[in-house]
Write a protein that holds these residues in place. Structure first.
Motif, short mmCIF file in Angstrom:
data_model
loop_
_atom_site.label_atom_id
_atom_site.label_comp_id
_atom_site.label_asym_id
_atom_site.label_seq_id
_atom_site.Cartn_x
_atom_site.Cartn_y
_atom_site.Cartn_z
N SER A 131 -2.86 -5.49 -41.66
CA SER A 131 -1.46 -5.85 -41.47
C SER A 131 -0.81 -6.18 -42.81
O SER A 131 0.41 -6.15 -42.93
N SER A 132 -1.64 -6.48 -43.82
CA SER A 132 -1.08 -6.62 -45.16
C SER A 132 -2.17 -6.41 -46.20
O SER A 132 -3.35 -6.66 -45.95
N ILE A 133 -1.77 -5.90 -47.34
CA ILE A 133 -2.69 -5.74 -48.47
C ILE A 133 -2.01 -6.31 -49.69
O ILE A 133 -0.82 -6.06 -49.92
N LYS A 134 -2.78 -7.05 -50.45
CA LYS A 134 -2.25 -7.50 -51.72
C LYS A 134 -3.13 -6.93 -52.82
O LYS A 134 -4.35 -7.08 -52.80
N ILE A 135 -2.52 -6.21 -53.76
CA ILE A 135 -3.27 -5.63 -54.87
C ILE A 135 -2.87 -6.39 -56.13
O ILE A 135 -1.68 -6.56 -56.42
N VAL A 157 -2.89 5.51 -42.70
CA VAL A 157 -3.01 6.16 -41.40
C VAL A 157 -2.61 5.12 -40.37
O VAL A 157 -3.09 3.99 -40.42
N GLY A 158 -1.76 5.52 -39.44
CA GLY A 158 -1.24 4.55 -38.50
C GLY A 158 -0.35 3.60 -39.29
O GLY A 158 -0.04 3.84 -40.44
N THR A 207 1.13 -6.62 -55.98
CA THR A 207 1.87 -5.74 -55.08
C THR A 207 1.42 -6.05 -53.67
O THR A 207 0.22 -6.05 -53.38
N THR A 208 2.36 -6.33 -52.80
CA THR A 208 2.00 -6.69 -51.43
C THR A 208 2.65 -5.72 -50.45
O THR A 208 3.85 -5.45 -50.54
N TYR A 209 1.80 -5.15 -49.59
CA TYR A 209 2.32 -4.31 -48.52
C TYR A 209 2.15 -5.06 -47.21
O TYR A 209 1.11 -5.64 -46.96
N ARG A 210 3.18 -5.00 -46.38
CA ARG A 210 3.05 -5.57 -45.03
C ARG A 210 3.44 -4.52 -44.02
O ARG A 210 4.35 -3.73 -44.25
N TYR A 211 2.72 -4.49 -42.91
CA TYR A 211 3.03 -3.53 -41.86
C TYR A 211 3.31 -4.26 -40.57
O TYR A 211 2.52 -5.11 -40.15
N SER A 212 4.38 -3.90 -39.91
CA SER A 212 4.67 -4.58 -38.63
C SER A 212 3.68 -4.11 -37.57
O SER A 212 3.27 -4.87 -36.72
N THR A 213 3.28 -2.83 -37.62
CA THR A 213 2.17 -2.36 -36.81
C THR A 213 1.02 -2.10 -37.77
O THR A 213 1.18 -1.32 -38.71
N PRO A 214 -0.13 -2.73 -37.55
CA PRO A 214 -1.22 -2.61 -38.54
C PRO A 214 -1.66 -1.17 -38.78
O PRO A 214 -1.66 -0.35 -37.87
N GLU A 244 6.61 -0.39 -42.95
CA GLU A 244 6.06 -0.87 -44.21
C GLU A 244 7.10 -1.65 -44.99
O GLU A 244 8.26 -1.29 -45.06
N ASP A 245 6.62 -2.75 -45.57
CA ASP A 245 7.48 -3.56 -46.41
C ASP A 245 6.72 -3.82 -47.69
O ASP A 245 5.57 -4.25 -47.65
N MET A 246 7.30 -3.47 -48.84
CA MET A 246 6.56 -3.64 -50.08
C MET A 246 7.25 -4.65 -50.98
O MET A 246 8.47 -4.71 -51.05
N ASN A 247 6.44 -5.44 -51.63
CA ASN A 247 6.99 -6.44 -52.53
C ASN A 247 6.19 -6.44 -53.83
O ASN A 247 4.96 -6.46 -53.81
N ILE A 248 6.91 -6.36 -54.95
CA ILE A 248 6.21 -6.36 -56.24
C ILE A 248 6.61 -7.61 -57.02
O ILE A 248 7.79 -7.95 -57.08
#
Lengths: 279, 481, 315
Positions: A70-74, A251-252, A9-16, A256-260
């Motif tokens: 700016s992004s997390i991959k779980i 927070v902040g 699962t990947t989350y990306r944020y345009s503003t961190p 958000e853009d999520m990709n599974i």
């Protein structure tokens, strides 16, 4: 069946984001129908993963990480050997009185139309098991699978009214009707091995009902069958909200853009399976 | 129906506890009294004691009407009340501990399992968990009415986040400013130590790690909440921070508040925010009032929430009907305070009776509050009764019914002088790790309009100061010169 | 203390100060605008008030004509002007209500009482006469005096007090600087010979706006001279609304905070830097390098301090 799962699962944020806090219910438990050979949960940034157990007995990880993110991959990954138990769940420690699974929730509130539907589907059946089977096939028959018709906040009644939805909507309808019949029922999240493709963009969901003398039995209205060795069971709860693989807040962080991406398949070579078992 | 007036006996003479007040009332004229009433209102407005009313845009901050005549309870009446309250809240707490654990009371067949486990107030997340010191109901406000000189009935056990205690305290302050001479005629038990007792209660239930000097905070939904005034009032009196969800954060299962000196660990949270809004990860995901991870910290034992999560199951109207059995089961004692006889509409016989006697009964929704969703049979129109009949038939489980009680009346000051109005009483009970205590008195709520039985402040009810006085009759004597 | 509490106190003080400044600026402009043209009375005066209160753009956008009546309405009661006196008092009260526990009873009563009174002014403003406006402006000044007096006389000297002082002085420095920014042209040294006494009324209006009309004479004991007016508003430490006096207080309060927290940060450094600059400055330097440039730069640096305080203490 030997099943290999790689769930990213990947989350990306345009503003961190400044901080991220997630609840992960992505770790399967052993029971008579599945044996976890190996399983790991990981993320690609510095942070903390703390294992706990929720009240329903699911393995729950609290994940927290400090920003800027700016992004997390779980990543959840592992090998599981499954057995066909004809949908019957045994060998699992039950934590909660069965009656509690009669509670209705926001997503599974009964409505007159659903009462009629339940009545029509089950009026010829006398025992709970047969009623559940009738519900299973009735829901499977009347609902159309549609990826774009619903969201995670759609209620059973809403998807039922539109006769469209995804597996979790089907499961919610089943729960609503079964509970109306005074049959304890719970939501199950997990995985399903498909024949046609081995890369999926969503997990699977179905339901379990408690039948006196038999115990908990799985019903998958999306496929119209009881779960077999193609199913991997992750977590259960009263509805999607309690069993969702990932639930989180940040927070902040904006945009958000999520990709599974779920890579799930059964390694063909039986030797692999053998290797795994003796490891 | 004969009404019991707390001041005047059936013989037209004032009762013992009211003798001084009654004499004093004869000595002052109505105009003077109403000038004091205006003064009181001015005081309240200046201090800013207001109450936000939902749905009325114009007057989002309103004063609760205040009546300047004290309601008097004699010490021996109070002592019985106090014993009854302590007994009741002790039992409530044991009940909660039991149902979130083994469920002995269910196994013993005293309460049906589905009434507990399917109760909307039951919190699955609390199942199998124990809050610090096994205390659930740290603060409760038990609503009590009386019908004669013997009997006190409990109407409701408010075990979630009861409010009103600030009015109890401020009413007393205002009374002492306006009527010093009345206080010199009575020996009134003080209530000003309530904040101190509350603080001691909160300190006593802090998690083990914070045994020495726990950091305590009061958590409010914010200044637009109807009880915000009370939240800030109490935080001030207790000398603790008044926090909102956004002031708190959780790291590694520990709760911190954001301060100008950096993060500061919080050990006890007196929360005045509903369960549903506490933690968006566990309860309502759309809640912006809560703190992500708060339940994790709570379940890890790193923070005490007062009241505990999931106490709603204990103050629900269906559970209420079992209170006498609950008290007997856990304490082996007969209940000191009475329950209003209640018909559980879930039971077929009861439902039949209720449907036949709607015009005599008060019908309440099991999970309603604030006087909404209720039918007062004797005061209802035919249409209202028929509307409720339909509701009852459709969903009998959702209702209980009670006979209308002949609520006692107390004198209030009105333009024409003095007139009796119906009252109830909400004493505040504090349950700490070691003991249960009640400050003498409570909030008397009064229906300001004649014959009305509805005392809720959201529906125009007012308040009065409540005096517990020594029984010794002190005479009004001329001062010795 | 809670960061949010500090934040509320800081903004509460800023809004009170802003309301006070607005009422003085309106009063001074009314005086000036009512003078005969030969005495310097110009219509553009209302433009100046809008500029110095930072609401010129939003005023223009609101489509109101640039006339006395509309400007005054916009600056006093307009609900759509976030910077109107009404909204300043309203926001001050909202902030105050959120931090009731950090205020003394006297401060709360000053704000809450003012809020209630303002509502009654607001309700009868359609019938507002010039006299009523004067009453209203007086009321606003009185409110800030009683609030400020309440704070000074009753608050504990701890971080709550220091944050509230910081808000007040940063706002005050900003207001004085904005006023200078709009009016700098009448203060340039060459003006004296050109405009002569015509500008006298401009200078005195400027002084009135910062309530320094009498102070001028006590400090300089001479007739009105533009560079002295500028000197008074920028460099005289005894003048409570001068930039240097504001910075003296800002530095002191930030130092007290730093000592209490045993921690210094960028906010302390920035405040000291600005204070040092002001201490080492003469009016000659200022005029040589351009009064306008100096003031614009100061406004930027002062805002920067506000941001640094937020980052360091208020999250």
């Amino acid at each position: 069946m030997h099943i290999h799962i790689q769930h990213e699962t990947t989350y990306r944020y345009s503003t961190p984001a400044k901080h991220s806090f997630q609840h992960l219910r992505m770790t399967p438990r052993n029971f008579d129908g599945q044996h976890i050979v190996n399983w790991r949960l990981d993320m690609n940034i510095e942070g903390r993963l703390k294992e706990t157990e929720d009240s329903f007995g699911n393995i729950l990880h609290h994940m927290s990480a400090e920003g800027p993110i700016s992004s997390i991959k779980i990543l959840a990954e592992g090998d599981i050997i499954t057995f066909n138990t004809n949908g019957i769940i045994t060998g699992l420690a039950e934590k909660i009185p069965n009656i509690l699974y009669l509670r209705d929730t926001q997503l599974t509130r009964i409505q007159p139309e659903l009462i009629d539907f339940t009545y029509n589907a089950t009026r010829n059946e006398v025992n709970d098991l047969n009623k559940c089977h009738s519900l299973l096939s009735s829901i499977h028959d009347c609902m159309l699978f549609d990826n774009n018709a619903t969201t995670v906040t759609t209620t059973a009644y809403e998807s039922f009214s539109n006769k469209k939805g995804v597996c979790q909507d089907f499961a919610h309808i089943f729960l609503t009707c079964a509970r109306f019949l005074n049959i304890p029922a719970r939501y199950v999240s997990g995985y399903y091995v498909r024949n046609d493709i081995d890369r999926q963009t969503a997990g699977h969901a179905w339901a379990e009902a408690y039948i006196p003398d038999l115990g908990w039995i799985g019903f998958d209205p999306a496929h119209g069958i009881s779960p077999n060795e193609r199913y991997v069971r992750l977590a259960t709860a009263l509805d999607y909200n309690g069993a969702a693989p990932i639930k989180g807040t940040i927070v902040g962080g904006l945009g958000e853009d999520m990709n599974i991406s779920i890579h799930i398949f059964s390694p063909q070579d039986p030797k692999d399976t053998h290797q795994l078992l003796i490891q | 129906m004969l009404q019991f007036d707390e001041m005047m006996g059936a013989n037209g003479q004032p009762r013992v506890a009211y003798q001084n007040l009654s004499q004093w009332l004869n000595s002052v004229d109505a105009q003077w009294l109403s000038s004091r009433r205006e003064q009181a209102e001015l005081l309240f407005r200046r201090i800013g004691i207001t109450f936000a009313v939902y749905g009325s845009q114009e007057a989002t901050e309103r004063l609760i009407p205040f009546d300047v005549l004290p309601r008097i309870i004699s010490r021996n009446e109070w002592e019985r009340l106090e014993r009854g309250l302590i007994q009741r809240v002790t039992a409530l707490n044991l009940f909660l501990k039991d149902i979130y654990g083994d469920g002995q009371i269910i196994k013993a067949g005293i309460i049906p399992a589905d009434l507990i486990y399917r109760n909307p107030g039951f919190c699955s997340e609390m199942f199998g968990r124990r809050p610090p010191h096994d205390v659930y109901v740290h603060i409760s406000g038990v609503d009590i009415v009386r019908t004669d000189d013997q009997n006190f009935y409990v109407l409701e056990d408010n075990a979630r986040t009861p409010s009103g205690v600030s009015y109890m305290l401020e009413n007393r302050e205002v009374m002492m400013r306006l009527f010093p001479e009345l206080f010199s005629l009575h020996r009134v038990a003080p209530i000003e130590d309530y904040p101190n007792e509350l603080l001691a209660t909160l300190r006593s239930v802090s998690p083990p790690h914070a045994a020495g000097e726990p950091v305590i905070a009061l958590m409010t939904p914010g200044q637009y909440n109807s009880a915000f005034y009370e939240h800030s009032f109490l935080a001030d009196k207790l000398g603790i921070e008044l926090v909102e969800g956004r002031d708190l954060f959780v790291r590694d299962d520990i709760v911190y508040m954001r301060t100008t000196e950096g993060p500061r660990r919080v050990d006890v949270i007196y929360r005045r925010i509903d369960d549903d809004f506490l933690d968006p990860l566990v309860f309502r995901a759309d809640s912006a009032l809560g703190v992500a991870g708060l339940m994790g910290a709570y379940q890890a034992g790193n923070v005490t929430l007062a009241n505990a999560v999931g106490t709603g199951v204990a103050d629900d109207k269906a559970t209420y009907t079992y209170m006498p059995e609950i008290i007997r089961f856990y304490l082996g004692e007969a209940p000191i305070l009475l329950n209003v006889p209640t018909y559980r509409c879930r039971e077929a016989d009861a439902l039949t009776y209720v449907l036949e006697h709607l015009s005599e009964l008060v019908v309440k929704e099991v999970n309603g509050s604030g006087g909404y969703g209720m039918l007062v049979g004797p005061h209802a129109s035919k249409a209202q009764i028929e509307e409720f009949r339909l509701k009852l038939r459709a969903n009998p489980d959702n209702f209980i019914a009670q006979p209308t009680l002949a609520l006692s009346t107390c004198p209030i000051s009105v333009a024409q002088g003095i007139a009796p109005r119906h009252v109830d009483l909400r004493p505040f009970v504090l349950h700490g790790a070691k003991n249960v205590r009640v400050v003498p008195g409570g909030l008397t709520r009064v229906a300001m309009t004649e014959n009305s039985l509805v005392v809720n402040s959201s529906q125009g009810g007012g308040t009065k100061d409540t005096w517990v006085i020594d029984d010794v009759l002190t005479e009004i004597r001329p001062t010795i010169s | 203390m809670l960061s949010r509490t500090a934040d509320n106190l800081y903004w509460l003080a800023r809004y009170m100060e802003r309301a006070d400044f607005l009422s003085r600026a309106i009063e001074a402009s009314r005086r000036l605008a009512s003078l005969p043209k030969t005495y310097g009375g110009v219509e553009s005066e209302w433009d100046s008030v809008l500029l110095s209160s930072g609401s010129a753009e939003s005023f223009a956008a609101s489509g109101r004509p640039l006339e006395e009546e509309h400007v005054i309405e916009y600056l006093t009661f307009a609900a759509d002007n976030p910077g109107s006196i009404r909204n300043c008092l309203y926001l001050a009260r909202t902030n105050a209500r959120a931090v009731r526990t950090a205020l003394t009873v006297e401060m709360w009563e000053a704000i809450n009482g003012a809020f209630l009174e303002m509502q009654s002014f607001e309700n009868r403003r359609k019938t507002t006469s010039k006299e009523e406006l004067t009453h209203f402006l007086e009321f606003v000044k009185r409110t800030s005096l009683s609030y400020d007096g309440g704070a000074y006389r009753t608050m504990l000297r701890n971080d709550a007090y220091w944050f509230s002082r910081l808000g007040l002085f940063i706002e005050r420095a900003d207001n004085t600087a904005r006023l200078l920014d709009v009016k700098y042209h009448v203060l340039l040294p060459e003006k004296e010979s050109i405009g002569g006494s015509l500008d006298y009324f401009q200078w005195s209006a400027l002084l009135r706006a910062v309530s320094a009309h009498n102070a001028y004479h006590w400090v300089y004991r001479t007739s009105m001279k533009p560079w002295l007016v500028a000197d008074l508003l920028i460099l005289r430490p005894e003048m409570p609304r001068s930039l240097i006096s504001c910075y003296e207080s800002i530095v002191r309060n930030l130092d007290l905070l730093a000592r209490a927290h045993s921690r210094q940060g960028p906010a302390q450094r920035q405040a000291r830097k600005l204070h040092n600059q002001l201490q080492n400055l003469t009016m000659e330097n200022v005029f040589q390098n351009g009064l306008h440039e100096f003031v614009s730069n100061f406004i930027v640096e002062n805002n920067q301090l506000g941001l640094l305080i937020s980052e360091q203490y208020l999250f």
